[in-house]
Scaffold this motif. Structure first.
Motif, PDB file in Angstrom:
ATOM      1  N   ARG A 223       1.057  -1.032   0.132  1.00 14.98           N
ATOM      2  CA  ARG A 223      -0.082  -0.079   0.143  1.00 14.98           C
ATOM      3  C   ARG A 223       0.884   1.140  -0.069  1.00 14.98           C
ATOM      4  O   ARG A 223       0.308   2.233  -0.257  1.00 14.98           O
ATOM      5  N   GLN A 224       1.991   0.952   0.274  1.00 18.63           N
ATOM      6  CA  GLN A 224       3.150   2.233   0.369  1.00 18.63           C
ATOM      7  C   GLN A 224       4.315   1.388   0.504  1.00 18.63           C
ATOM      8  O   GLN A 224       4.796   0.483   1.020  1.00 18.63           O
ATOM      9  N   ALA A 225       5.412   2.038  -0.566  1.00 22.79           N
ATOM     10  CA  ALA A 225       6.754   1.424  -0.656  1.00 22.79           C
ATOM     11  C   ALA A 225       7.612   2.488  -0.576  1.00 22.79           C
ATOM     12  O   ALA A 225       7.631   3.682  -1.216  1.00 22.79           O
ATOM     13  N   PRO A 226       8.863   2.559   0.286  1.00 23.17           N
ATOM     14  CA  PRO A 226       9.772   3.656   0.294  1.00 23.17           C
ATOM     15  C   PRO A 226      10.617   3.279  -1.162  1.00 23.17           C
ATOM     16  O   PRO A 226      10.632   2.474  -1.978  1.00 23.17           O
ATOM     17  N   PRO A 227      11.533   4.579  -1.249  1.00 20.51           N
ATOM     18  CA  PRO A 227      11.948   4.439  -2.557  1.00 20.51           C
ATOM     19  C   PRO A 227      13.468   3.532  -2.501  1.00 20.51           C
ATOM     20  O   PRO A 227      13.798   3.070  -1.378  1.00 20.51           O
ATOM     21  N   ARG A 280       2.320  -4.351   8.477  1.00 19.57           N
ATOM     22  CA  ARG A 280       1.538  -5.250   7.865  1.00 19.57           C
ATOM     23  C   ARG A 280       0.491  -4.526   6.999  1.00 19.57           C
ATOM     24  O   ARG A 280       0.121  -5.004   5.826  1.00 19.57           O
ATOM     25  N   TYR A 281      -0.057  -3.340   7.564  1.00 19.82           N
ATOM     26  CA  TYR A 281      -0.931  -2.504   6.635  1.00 19.82           C
ATOM     27  C   TYR A 281       0.000  -2.106   5.123  1.00 19.82           C
ATOM     28  O   TYR A 281      -0.458  -2.232   4.189  1.00 19.82           O
ATOM     29  N   THR A 282       0.811  -1.584   5.391  1.00 24.07           N
ATOM     30  CA  THR A 282       1.833  -1.161   4.558  1.00 24.07           C
ATOM     31  C   THR A 282       2.443  -2.138   3.575  1.00 24.07           C
ATOM     32  O   THR A 282       2.192  -1.849   2.412  1.00 24.07           O
ATOM     33  N   ALA A 283       2.561  -3.328   3.994  1.00 18.17           N
ATOM     34  CA  ALA A 283       2.886  -4.328   3.236  1.00 18.17           C
ATOM     35  C   ALA A 283       1.882  -4.757   2.183  1.00 18.17           C
ATOM     36  O   ALA A 283       2.138  -5.692   1.131  1.00 18.17           O
TER      37      ALA A 283
END
Length: 466
Positions: A223-227, A280-283
């Motif tokens: 749902r979001q990933a870092p550079p 877990r949400y982000t992943a």
């Protein structure tokens, strides 16, 4: 040379020499000052901060890498190596990743972001063009080891640092802070806190060493990933394993504690539990699994409050201190996530931990009114930035104004929280624990409650679901 040997001793952790030897080395370095044209404005080393450059008479070799270039700052000295060597130095010297942004950078990370500008009064303002999309202006990685040199009279330490940054791509700094810099008079309370911090770092290091990199591609859409500045995607599987290992280690530390540190370990576990939920949400894991992690995070907060109440003999002690921005922001994130997931029971459990602040904060009360209309209307709140925009959104009657206020909130949220240890976690994502997602869950809960157009609120901090 003996003086170079003392530098190597510091880097490897064998010792720091006597004060007289360090003074002799400083005097010797003064004779070796050089002008480095590469460090001039626009040069490849321009981003390496320092007051003086030195060219050593012979190269120093560390982990198979050679350098004869030294940069000295006010409180530290760093060898400068061409290439990216920080992970290799960490492996050779027993350094660990600075996941919690606790170690002072040579010049700091915050200057990397073009999206935020520092004002004359020391505050931060958001550059309007940065409203959409995750800032990709920089990256930052620090590996460290701290040796406690306290002697019962003064509290002091020496820190070995391996540092890479987009401020000077293609170079690695390896050096140590100067012994005695920042030393303070010994007192039992501070000494105990430092022992807790060192023990915590040891736990983090051991958990990191036990978690091998994942060889398989991540199976969910994040749902979001870092550079990924070097083309290496973020290792979600390894980071999740690390946080789970950390939670288990904190539970063991708390169970074995007999020295009055129970409250520290309980609070550390509560922080890690939030990180485990957020990651877990982000992943991109399924929402039922994420919701279970949210329940665990609230339960960890309840355990932390109980431990603190016992430690201070105060049953009314809150889990989070609203006078501290760190605690206030985390409370709203947890409350927002509970409301976003429709878990009013979790929101009520969180509110039960904060009765000491009932009726004191307008933003908190307005959010809780979603589950309890009897909550009081309060016209003041603890932190103006960034929360005034959220207060205005919750109290505006016009949908257009609500949308504008929430857009302003999202635009200012990250920059206003510049002092938090998780700030810019997406730029510290090459080592374990540095990143677990940056989310304004409370903004998504407000948008859901007011029925605002989510398409008009697209922002890298805005949770996309549920």
């Amino acid at each position: 040379m003996m003086l170079l040997d003392t530098l190597l001793d510091e880097l490897t952790g064998r010792g720091s020499g006597t004060e007289a030897a360090r003074h002799e080395r400083y005097t010797w370095l003064e004779q070796l000052r050089c002008d480095n044209p590469q460090a001039a404005e626009g040069g490849p080393m321009a981003g390496i901060p320092g007051y003086h450059w030195y060219r050593l008479p012979q190269a120093v070799t560390v982990a198979g890498c050679r350098s004869d270039l030294l940069v000295g700052t006010l409180n530290a000295q760093y060898l400068v190596f061409e290439g990216r060597h920080a992970p290799a130095f960490a492996a050779a010297l027993g350094l660990q990743y600075d996941a919690n942004n606790r170690i002072d950078r040579p010049g700091g990370l915050d200057e990397l972001l073009d999206a935020y500008a520092e004002q004359a009064d020391g505050g931060w303002t958001t550059v309007p063009a940065a409203r959409q999309g995750m800032p990709l202006a920089g990256w930052d990685d620090v590996y460290f080891r701290v040796r406690d040199l306290s002697d019962g009279k003064a509290i002091q330490s020496v820190t070995t640092i391996a540092y890479e940054s987009s401020r000077f791509p293609g170079y690695t700094l390896l050096g140590t802070t100067m012994v005695g810099a920042g030393a303070i008079a010994h007192d039992d309370e501070t000494a105990q806190y430092m022992r807790q911090i060192f023990a915590d770092w040891a736990i983090q290091r051991d958990c990191a060493n036990a978690c091998a990199p994942s060889s398989a591609p991540w199976h969910c859409t994040p749902r979001q990933a870092p550079p990924a500045p070097f083309g290496t995607p973020f290792d979600f599987a390894r980071n999740l394993a690390y946080l789970d290992a950390l939670l288990a280690a904190y539970a063991r530390a708390q169970a074995l504690d007999d020295g009055g540190d129970d409250g520290y370990w309980a609070c550390a576990a509560a922080s890690a539990a939030y990180q485990a939920f957020s990651l877990r949400y982000t992943a991109g894991l399924p929402l039922p699994e994420v919701e279970t992690a949210l329940e665990a995070a609230i339960a960890a907060c309840e355990s932390a409050r109980a431990a603190l109440a016992a430690a201070y003999d105060d049953d009314a002690l809150p889990a989070f201190d609203f006078e501290q921005l760190t605690d206030y922001a985390r409370t709203l994130q947890l409350l927002g996530a509970s409301l976003l997931f429709g878990r009013h029971d979790l929101a009520a459990r969180l509110a039960a931990l904060q009765t000491a602040f009932d009726g004191e904060d307008g933003v908190y009360e307005a959010l809780l009114s979603a589950i309890d209309p009897r909550r009081p209307a309060v016209e003041e709140w603890y932190f103006a930035e960034p929360y005034s925009a959220l207060y205005d959104c919750l109290h505006a009657d016009d949908a257009t104004l609500q949308l504008e206020y929430l857009q302003d909130y999202l635009a200012s949220w990250h920059g206003a929280l510049v002092q938090e240890d998780w700030f810019n976690g997406h730029l510290r994502a090459q080592g374990l624990g540095g990143y677990y997602g940056l989310w304004a869950f409370e903004a998504a809960a407000v948008a859901q409650r007011l029925g605002l157009d989510r398409g008009a609120l697209a922002h890298w901090l805005m949770p996309p679901a549920p």
